[in-house]
Design an enzyme around this catalytic site. Sequence first.
Site, PDB file in Angstrom:
ATOM      1  N   TYR A   1       0.847  -1.194   0.000  1.00  0.00           N
ATOM      2  CA  TYR A   1       0.000   0.000   0.000  1.00  0.00           C
ATOM      3  C   TYR A   1       0.888   1.252   0.000  1.00  0.00           C
ATOM      4  CZ  TYR A   1      -3.623  -3.315   1.598  1.00  0.00           C
ATOM      5  OH  TYR A   1      -4.473  -4.382   1.729  1.00  0.00           O
TER       6      TYR A   1
ATOM      7  N   GLN B   1     -14.317  10.946   8.433  1.00  0.00           N
ATOM      8  CA  GLN B   1     -14.716   9.651   7.876  1.00  0.00           C
ATOM      9  C   GLN B   1     -14.454   8.531   8.880  1.00  0.00           C
ATOM     10  OE1 GLN B   1     -12.564   9.064   4.234  1.00  0.00           O
ATOM     11  NE2 GLN B   1     -13.781  10.525   3.054  1.00  0.00           N
TER      12      GLN B   1
END
Length: 330
Positions: A57, A300
């Site tokens: 990632y 979020q």
Amino acid sequence: MEYRQLGESELKVSAITFGAWAIGGWMWGGSERKDAVAAIRASVEEGVTSIDTAPIYGQGLSEEITGEALKGIDRSKVQVLTKFGMRWDLAKGTLAFKSKDNDGKDIDIYKYSGKESVILECENSLKRLGTDYIDLYQIHWPDVTTPVDETFEAVLRLKEQGKVREVGVCNYNVSLMKEADSVVKLASNQVPFSMVERAIEEELVPYTVANKKGILAYSPLQRGILTGKIAPGHKFGEGDHRPATKFYQPENLKRINAFLDEIRPMAESKSVSLAQLVIRWTIDRPGITVALVGARNAEQAIQNARAINVKLSAEEIKFINDRLYKVELV
């Protein structure tokens, strides 16, 4: 927050776990580091104790950000989950696919989990994460070029050395799980699962339930589509992989949004978002231990974590399922 044991291991993780793929930027169209750090810290403050990352990632960036975010936090109170078996810096094993790094440079991604590679990857992850042990070490994808026993004997050595607490797999079918489990006891399997991607329920979930293994469900919001915020014609950032996936094709996007419109009133009646309703449905699903949910900023992350407060009755779950099962993707 709710905490769940992963299989028969000693590891307890938060039912909503922070998925750190998007914060690495890679394949998600970039990410702001300070926002990513704030997202992880906000999650922890909301009771999320588990962070799932991987070297691939952002080619180390997600692990570095995770390590930075966890500085000053009691290490014994958080669980760091990471992976091995995807190399962008070594042309060995099988070519998984061609990609670009966060600078736009072409890179080749290989699936490889030979013994020396596993040990090297673990050392590199420990450095990036700024820790001396990994709570759950998972092979990212099967590597057909390396015998399963070679890979997991290497992981067993790492466990014996205290560098790894528990062992998991990702994207493994039942037969591969059995083979790996014969070398070192597996805690879990991390696999894709969402309202519109339920293939694991046919064979894998019955096996993991019967054999007491955990399931970490990744992409429970189907990479954003189940938030109800992705309309046809949505503009994605450069490098974002989502427009090429099946779920984002115009006809499927239309069908999924039509389903979401049917359950939206239920979310509104509970004063929660569609995403929160979907996350709760996911962790209530039989056989699912954890939902991995990503966030790129603190707000979020907070909203994702608060999905734990949503309560669904048996009748409400049936209402959702009755409409969900009529969704046919092309």
